[in-house]
Structure formats: C-alpha cells, structure tokens
Write a protein that holds these residues in place. Structure first.
Motif, PDB file in Angstrom:
ATOM      1  N   HIS A 223       0.848  -1.188   0.000  1.00  0.00           N
ATOM      2  CA  HIS A 223       0.000   0.000   0.000  1.00  0.00           C
ATOM      3  C   HIS A 223       0.882   1.236   0.000  1.00  0.00           C
ATOM      4  N   LEU A 224       0.403   2.212  -0.738  1.00  0.00           N
ATOM      5  CA  LEU A 224       1.179   3.430  -0.859  1.00  0.00           C
ATOM      6  C   LEU A 224       1.168   4.206   0.466  1.00  0.00           C
ATOM      7  N   GLN A 225       2.332   4.558   0.936  1.00  0.00           N
ATOM      8  CA  GLN A 225       2.431   5.318   2.174  1.00  0.00           C
ATOM      9  C   GLN A 225       3.175   6.611   1.899  1.00  0.00           C
ATOM     10  N   PRO A 226       2.503   7.736   2.103  1.00  0.00           N
ATOM     11  CA  PRO A 226       3.134   8.991   1.717  1.00  0.00           C
ATOM     12  C   PRO A 226       4.372   9.351   2.521  1.00  0.00           C
ATOM     13  N   SER A 227       4.503   8.853   3.731  1.00  0.00           N
ATOM     14  CA  SER A 227       5.621   9.359   4.515  1.00  0.00           C
ATOM     15  C   SER A 227       6.657   8.296   4.877  1.00  0.00           C
ATOM     16  N   LEU A 228       6.597   7.178   4.215  1.00  0.00           N
ATOM     17  CA  LEU A 228       7.596   6.139   4.500  1.00  0.00           C
ATOM     18  C   LEU A 228       8.793   6.283   3.569  1.00  0.00           C
ATOM     19  N   GLY A 229       9.852   5.563   3.894  1.00  0.00           N
ATOM     20  CA  GLY A 229      10.956   5.423   2.957  1.00  0.00           C
ATOM     21  C   GLY A 229      11.624   6.718   2.615  1.00  0.00           C
ATOM     22  N   SER A 230      11.376   7.193   1.431  1.00  0.00           N
ATOM     23  CA  SER A 230      12.132   8.345   0.979  1.00  0.00           C
ATOM     24  C   SER A 230      11.567   9.671   1.469  1.00  0.00           C
ATOM     25  N   GLY A 231      10.579   9.622   2.308  1.00  0.00           N
ATOM     26  CA  GLY A 231      10.051  10.860   2.861  1.00  0.00           C
ATOM     27  C   GLY A 231      10.987  11.434   3.909  1.00  0.00           C
ATOM     28  N   PRO A 232      10.721  12.676   4.314  1.00  0.00           N
ATOM     29  CA  PRO A 232      11.634  13.336   5.248  1.00  0.00           C
ATOM     30  C   PRO A 232      11.688  12.658   6.616  1.00  0.00           C
ATOM     31  N   ASP A 233      10.666  11.884   6.952  1.00  0.00           N
ATOM     32  CA  ASP A 233      10.683  11.237   8.258  1.00  0.00           C
ATOM     33  C   ASP A 233      11.160   9.784   8.190  1.00  0.00           C
ATOM     34  N   ALA A 234      11.778   9.439   7.080  1.00  0.00           N
ATOM     35  CA  ALA A 234      12.239   8.057   6.931  1.00  0.00           C
ATOM     36  C   ALA A 234      13.177   7.688   8.069  1.00  0.00           C
ATOM     37  N   ASN A 235      13.081   6.437   8.494  1.00  0.00           N
ATOM     38  CA  ASN A 235      13.993   6.037   9.563  1.00  0.00           C
ATOM     39  C   ASN A 235      15.431   5.985   9.054  1.00  0.00           C
ATOM     40  N   LYS A 236      16.356   6.165   9.963  1.00  0.00           N
ATOM     41  CA  LYS A 236      17.774   6.263   9.622  1.00  0.00           C
ATOM     42  C   LYS A 236      17.997   7.314   8.554  1.00  0.00           C
ATOM     43  N   THR A 237      18.956   7.070   7.704  1.00  0.00           N
ATOM     44  CA  THR A 237      19.375   8.150   6.811  1.00  0.00           C
ATOM     45  C   THR A 237      18.961   7.926   5.369  1.00  0.00           C
ATOM     46  N   SER A 238      18.220   6.865   5.115  1.00  0.00           N
ATOM     47  CA  SER A 238      18.118   6.463   3.717  1.00  0.00           C
ATOM     48  C   SER A 238      17.010   7.158   2.927  1.00  0.00           C
ATOM     49  N   GLY A 239      16.229   8.028   3.533  1.00  0.00           N
ATOM     50  CA  GLY A 239      15.114   8.616   2.825  1.00  0.00           C
ATOM     51  C   GLY A 239      15.508   9.652   1.803  1.00  0.00           C
ATOM     52  N   SER A 240      15.561  10.885   2.228  1.00  0.00           N
ATOM     53  CA  SER A 240      15.891  11.963   1.304  1.00  0.00           C
ATOM     54  C   SER A 240      17.373  11.991   1.031  1.00  0.00           C
ATOM     55  N   GLY A 241      17.721  12.714  -0.025  1.00  0.00           N
ATOM     56  CA  GLY A 241      19.139  12.913  -0.288  1.00  0.00           C
ATOM     57  C   GLY A 241      19.408  12.951  -1.766  1.00  0.00           C
ATOM     58  N   HIS A 242      20.586  13.447  -2.106  1.00  0.00           N
ATOM     59  CA  HIS A 242      21.006  13.443  -3.508  1.00  0.00           C
ATOM     60  C   HIS A 242      22.523  13.527  -3.572  1.00  0.00           C
ATOM     61  N   TYR A 243      23.058  13.230  -4.740  1.00  0.00           N
ATOM     62  CA  TYR A 243      24.489  13.386  -4.955  1.00  0.00           C
ATOM     63  C   TYR A 243      24.717  14.752  -5.569  1.00  0.00           C
ATOM     64  N   THR A 244      25.673  15.487  -5.014  1.00  0.00           N
ATOM     65  CA  THR A 244      26.067  16.739  -5.664  1.00  0.00           C
ATOM     66  C   THR A 244      26.876  16.367  -6.906  1.00  0.00           C
ATOM     67  N   LYS A 245      27.115  17.379  -7.720  1.00  0.00           N
ATOM     68  CA  LYS A 245      27.946  17.165  -8.901  1.00  0.00           C
ATOM     69  C   LYS A 245      29.315  16.602  -8.484  1.00  0.00           C
ATOM     70  N   ALA A 246      29.874  17.168  -7.417  1.00  0.00           N
ATOM     71  CA  ALA A 246      31.187  16.699  -6.942  1.00  0.00           C
ATOM     72  C   ALA A 246      31.110  15.243  -6.468  1.00  0.00           C
ATOM     73  N   ASP A 247      30.025  14.883  -5.784  1.00  0.00           N
ATOM     74  CA  ASP A 247      29.845  13.481  -5.347  1.00  0.00           C
ATOM     75  C   ASP A 247      29.835  12.556  -6.561  1.00  0.00           C
ATOM     76  N   TYR A 248      29.063  12.963  -7.562  1.00  0.00           N
ATOM     77  CA  TYR A 248      28.906  12.087  -8.733  1.00  0.00           C
ATOM     78  C   TYR A 248      30.244  11.912  -9.448  1.00  0.00           C
ATOM     79  N   ILE A 249      30.989  13.009  -9.549  1.00  0.00           N
ATOM     80  CA  ILE A 249      32.302  12.913 -10.201  1.00  0.00           C
ATOM     81  C   ILE A 249      33.220  11.977  -9.406  1.00  0.00           C
ATOM     82  N   GLU A 250      33.132  12.074  -8.078  1.00  0.00           N
ATOM     83  CA  GLU A 250      33.949  11.175  -7.239  1.00  0.00           C
ATOM     84  C   GLU A 250      33.547   9.706  -7.464  1.00  0.00           C
ATOM     85  N   ILE A 251      32.245   9.475  -7.538  1.00  0.00           N
ATOM     86  CA  ILE A 251      31.758   8.110  -7.806  1.00  0.00           C
ATOM     87  C   ILE A 251      32.279   7.623  -9.158  1.00  0.00           C
ATOM     88  N   LEU A 252      32.221   8.501 -10.155  1.00  0.00           N
ATOM     89  CA  LEU A 252      32.677   8.116 -11.500  1.00  0.00           C
ATOM     90  C   LEU A 252      34.162   7.792 -11.512  1.00  0.00           C
TER      91      LEU A 252
END
Ligand code: TNX
Length: 607
Positions: A223-252
């Motif tokens: 069932h769809l849950q609006p605030s689970l997982g990638s929402g701002p209240d996700a448990n631990k750190t895995s919800g929101s986030g993104h790679y900056t350009k510098a992060d992506y270049i480092e990954i590459l």
C-alpha cells in the motif's frame, strides 16, 4: 525466528559439508582454467609489487589492499629482480583476460589491458586467507595456483535504485568495491523515479531541492504510504538525499579506477513523478516572479491535460508529456550536464539509459498538446505511435552526442494485433538501431521475450525478473518483508540461470509461492545463433522500495549478487548441460560450497 536469523538458517541448511575445502576453487567467480600446484607464495610487507608502466594504477590498488592486511603498504616499483608480485603486459590477450601464477618465487599477473591486470589482482585478493583480513599480519601464505581466465560476457551489470530510498555516496563506493571484487563491470545507476530525483543538475536546482526530498513508498502490504521510505521522516538516513555534482564525479572516478562503467538512467516518460513535480515547482516560482516564458521552458506536463491513468504502482501523475517541446529542452539540459560530469571525471560513457518501462494506458489521451501533435502528424495515431515518436527523438538526441540509446525492453516493443489479440512484439521500426534493451519480463506468457528480441536484432541484457531481481525476498518463511511479485529470490535463482536456455535446469523453488506456483515455460521461441550473438550480458537490479537502510541493501545483495557474478563471468557449468542429474547435482553442490566458503570466510559484510 525473525527474518534476520532466517537467512542464517537458510544458509546453514544449504551448506554441503561433505566436500573437502581443498577441492573448492579459491578464485571466484570460477575461472576458465584453474590448477592448484600445492606450492604457496609467502607474502610480506617487504615484498615489492613490480609493474609495467601500463598497470601502475592497478598495482597501486593492490598495494593498498595489502596495506590493510599488513598495516603497511608494499613498495611499488617498475624494475626489480627477486621475490615480487609482478604485473606484466603481454600482447594478444582478450580485453579483460588475465593469467595468474602463484609460485614460491613470485606471483605473476599477465594481461594485455589494465582491465585484465585489474581482474588478475582481484583474483589474487581472493587467495588471501580470510583470517588475514581480521588483524595486522606479518606474512600471509598465498596458495599456489595457475589461472588463465576471461569473462564470458562483456556486460556484467548491477543496477542500483537510489530513487525510492537513497543511499549515501560512501555506500555507493562500498558497492563499487564489492562489484570489483566479483568482476562486475557495469553499474546501472537508477537515479530518478516517482519517489525521488537524486543527482544535482546545475541550473535546475528544483530537481534535488524538491525532487530529492519529497517521497512516498510502498509498505509491506504494497500500500502506498506517503511518509515512508524516501520521505523526510524516513527512519535512519536512507530517505531523502542526492548526490552533488562533486559526489557524482567522485563516484565516477572511483568506478573508472575499478574498471566499472557507470550507466546513468534518466527514467522517462513514465516513473518520472519526481522530475515532473520538480519542474512544476520551478514553473510556479517563475510565474510568481512574473516570468511566464521562462517558466514554461522545462515544463514536463501539459497543464491542460485531463487524461486519467494509474500506474502499476498506483501513481496518477507520473508520466512526462511527449508532445511538449519543453520536454526535450529538459532532457537535453539534463543529458548535457551529465555528459559534462563524465568529461570532468575522465569516465567513459557510451549510452544513457532512458527508462521506458510501465507507462499506463490512458496517458496523453486528453492532452491538447498531444492532440495538436497528432493533428499535425497524421501518422501518429495513438499511444504506440507516440511511443515511437518519443523514443525516435530521444534516440536522435543521444546519437547527436555520440551516444546510443538504452532502456527497458519496452523501448523496443510495439503492440500489434495477432489472431484478434493485441500482443507485444519487437518493434521493426527500431530494428537495426544501436539500442540495447534490458529485458525484465520473463513471466505471464512473455517467457521467451528476451530471446524474441535478441532474435529480432536487438542487443539484449538479460535482466529476468524471476532470476535476477535482487529486491525480491529470499523466501516466504518467517514473514520476511519485501516484494515477491516475480516469485522469491534466493541464491539458487541467479545461480541456476542458464543464459542461452534459461528455462532449462532452472530449479523451480517456489517456497509455496501463491503468486507464481511454478514458472511454466510458455514461450515458443528459442534463441537462434544470431540471437546468441545479440545477448551482450547479464544484469541484476536492486529496486529500493523496501531498502531503507544500508544494512538492508547488503542483506538483499549478498549472497545473491555472487550468483549473478558467477553466471556473468564463468562458462556454463557442467550441470547446465549434464544429462546425468545426479552428477549435475554434485557439481552444483560443490559450487554452492564455494559460495559458502567465499561468503563465510572472505571479506563480505554480514548482517
Ligand atoms: C518493477 S520491471 C519495476 C520497478 C520496481 C520493481 C520492484 C521494471 C523495469 N520496473 O519499478 O521497482 O518492479 O521489484
């Protein structure tokens, strides 16, 4: 018993104890040619790594690894006689081939290319006894072997979904290390989906400010849950986030050093809710600032569209409009910014994966922009013509940048009427274009789809859901949370996968699965010789609706990923063609023990 312990019980039940350890290959994935000599080499921190100039980087990574074993990094030199680990360039070997000889006097890794030399060093790493990794050693004994090896497939991919739930840059680097150890060479990076957009695109800050934060996901009951997982209240750190350009270049850069190509995926036109909402936010801001022309520049939906649809995952607002010029302006902008990152990182890029899966019926039907496009182009009559129009344009856009188009199987399919029924068939209009398609559907009457597409001339990456979808739960027992729409997925499923005849010898272990009681081969078409030449490789995805922490990611990944690595690298095992079932089973048991050996005693993270 909870599901965490369940995996250990599962593993214990599977351990086959009657195979003596010395009979197992110590190099994984199973090499093409492997002999043990019984003559070990004693490695210490004072033994140098002597390398040809071409392999300096590979020598350095190997030295780093020994550095963690000894607490001191061995010296690297380009000249030197005497006891050493030697990396030597040799002409005429395959692009990823290597030879490895461990004898009491020296260790020699020979290859034509840096990639080959790198795989030689990865095999050498698997010879280090696991106990040596636990604490600082003064010396380690490396078993004497003669290995001559090359991969079966050139495309050995892991697909990582960071959209549904985010994973940190550090976790991505860890995954790259794991992939390198098992000689996987493609990270297919699923960077956006309905739930999130995870890569900074300079000039379009809303993508990460809006699209990187908002989120919804599915709960255990789908069932769809609006605030689970990638929402701002996700448990631990895995919800929101993104790679900056510098992060992506480092990954590459990190991936490139480890001979892993990163294929970015921009999922379109479906599964694109995060992008659509981000561009909506941009539109609203610019309208408020009194800039209506600029506001429309990157808009991804027709504001007048009255179409009603529901995606498989229940979204009613996740499909980009293919008739708007702003859609293509947006895609060009994103592609160009991504290409700039590859250039800055010095990372290779040949293709961008443009998604293409699961676009629901009903889309675009009541869009004035789409209707105007159809009125101006009488050959565009409905969804499938619009599909051709869209992917034709996207293909041209990528070709103009010297890239080719890849995507999910749907980019190469069209729907026609056969015997009064609507069926999906390889799209002849696109045949011969340099696409590669990831074919995921091997269910529901589409069991032979991958072979049909390969036979029709598409380059195919086998991504069979029921064998390679790592996000499917191990088993039904113990109420382990997770998805099982294509059955359950334990190590057997990828391990038993026979690429050119995948229903043969498939161990149908359904775990009393109510949804897929048994996979019955309904497809008629077999792979032709031409079709074989179009199977470029194998891929295992880890979708992340249910992957909310790094621990969950590793739990789902291991040991299943080893099954993929083995099938993508090693030749077909004897049991794949063995007519004598008992012998086939014994060979399988031996291979299983090799896994357990690797899993239990090597440097794998365990939950
Ligand atoms: C199907 S098959 C998807 C994903 C989901 C996954 C979950 C395909 C290309 N798409 O959107 O995350 O199932 O297992």
């Amino acid at each position: 018993v909870d599901w965490v312990q369940a995996k250990d019980i599962y593993a214990q039940n599977k351990v086959i104890t009657d195979i003596p350890e010395e009979k197992l290959t110590k190099v994984f994935p199973t090499p093409a040619v492997y002999h043990e000599t019984g003559q070990p080499f004693t490695m210490t921190a004072t033994v140098p790594i002597v390398t040809d100039a071409a392999f300096l980087r590979e020598a350095d990574l190997l030295a780093d690894h020994f550095g963690t074993v000894f607490g001191k990094k061995p010296v690297i030199s380009m000249l030197g006689t005497g006891k050493a680990i030697r990396l030597q360039q040799k002409k005429g070997m395959g692009p990823e081939a290597y030879e490895l000889q461990v004898s009491p006097q020296e260790v020699v890794i020979a290859a034509s290319t840096p990639a080959g030399a790198f795989y030689g060093t990865q095999s050498l790493k698997t010879l280090i006894p696991a106990a040596a990794l636990a604490k600082n050693q003064t010396s380690v004994s490396l078993p004497g072997v003669r290995v001559s090896d090359a991969p079966r497939f050139g495309h050995r991919a892991f697909m990582m979904d960071v959209s549904r739930n985010f994973q940190s840059k550090e976790q991505v680097l860890k995954v790259l290390d794991m992939m390198a150890l098992y000689k996987l060479n493609v990270l297919h990076f699923h960077l956006n989906d309905d739930e999130g957009w995870r890569l900074e695109i300079p000039g379009l800050p809303e993508l990460t400010e809006v699209g990187g934060k908002r989120g919804h996901t599915l709960d255990e009951k789908n069932h769809l849950q609006p605030s689970l997982g990638s929402g701002p209240d996700a448990n631990k750190t895995s919800g929101s986030g993104h790679y900056t350009k510098a992060d992506y270049i480092e990954i590459l850069k990190y991936a490139t050093e480890r001979h892993i190509k990163v294929i970015p995926e921009i999922e379109t036109p479906g599964h694109a809710r995060a992008a659509i909402k981000s561009m909506d936010a941009r539109y609203a801001r610019l309208m408020q600032e009194g800039k209506p022309e600029e506001a429309k520049r990157y808009l991804l939906r027709d504001l007048e569209d009255q179409s009603v649809y529901r995606s498989v995952q229940n979204w009613n607002d996740n499909v980009i409009n293919v008739a708007l010029p702003s859609t293509y302006t947006f895609l060009e902008k994103v592609v160009d910014e991504i290409l700039a990152m590859y250039q800055e990182a010095g990372a290779p890029i040949q293709t961008i994966h443009m998604g293409g899966d699961e676009v629901p019926n009903g889309v675009w039907e009541k869009s004035p922009a789409v209707n105007a496009l159809m009125a101006a182009n009488p050959t565009i009559k409905g969804k499938y013509d619009l599909w051709d129009y869209y992917f034709g344009k996207v293909n041209d856009m990528l070709n103009a940048r010297k890239l080719y188009l890849s995507g999910w199987e749907e980019i190469g399919l069209t729907r026609v009427e056969q015997n009064g029924k609507k069926v999906y068939v390889p799209n002849q209009d696109f045949k011969g274009k340099n696409f590669h398609v990831d074919v995921w559907n091997n269910l529901w009457g589409a069991e032979d789809l991958a072979y049909r597409m390969a036979n029709a001339g598409y380059k195919v990456v086998l991504t069979n859901a029921s064998n390679l979808y790592l996000d499917l739960t191990y088993q039904k027992a113990y109420e382990e949370p997770g998805l099982y729409w294509a059955g359950y997925l334990d190590l057997d499923k990828p391990f038993y996968f026979i690429p050119f005849d995948y229903m043969k010898n498939q161990k149908v272990d359904t775990n009393n699965d109510p949804i897929n009681p048994a996979v019955v081969y309904k497809g008629k078409e077999r792979l032709t010789a031409f079709g074989r030449s179009n199977i470029v490789g194998l891929q295992a995805p880890l979708w992340s609706e249910m992957i909310k922490t790094p621990e969950r990611l590793e739990y789902m990944l291991l040991p299943k990923l080893l099954g993929l690595a083995e099938r993508a690298w090693a030749p077909d095992p004897a049991w794949a063609t063995e007519p004598n079932a008992a012998k086939g089973e014994a060979a399988y048991n031996q291979a299983w023990s090799a896994f357990v050996n690797v899993l239990g005693k090597r440097e794998l993270p365990r939950l």
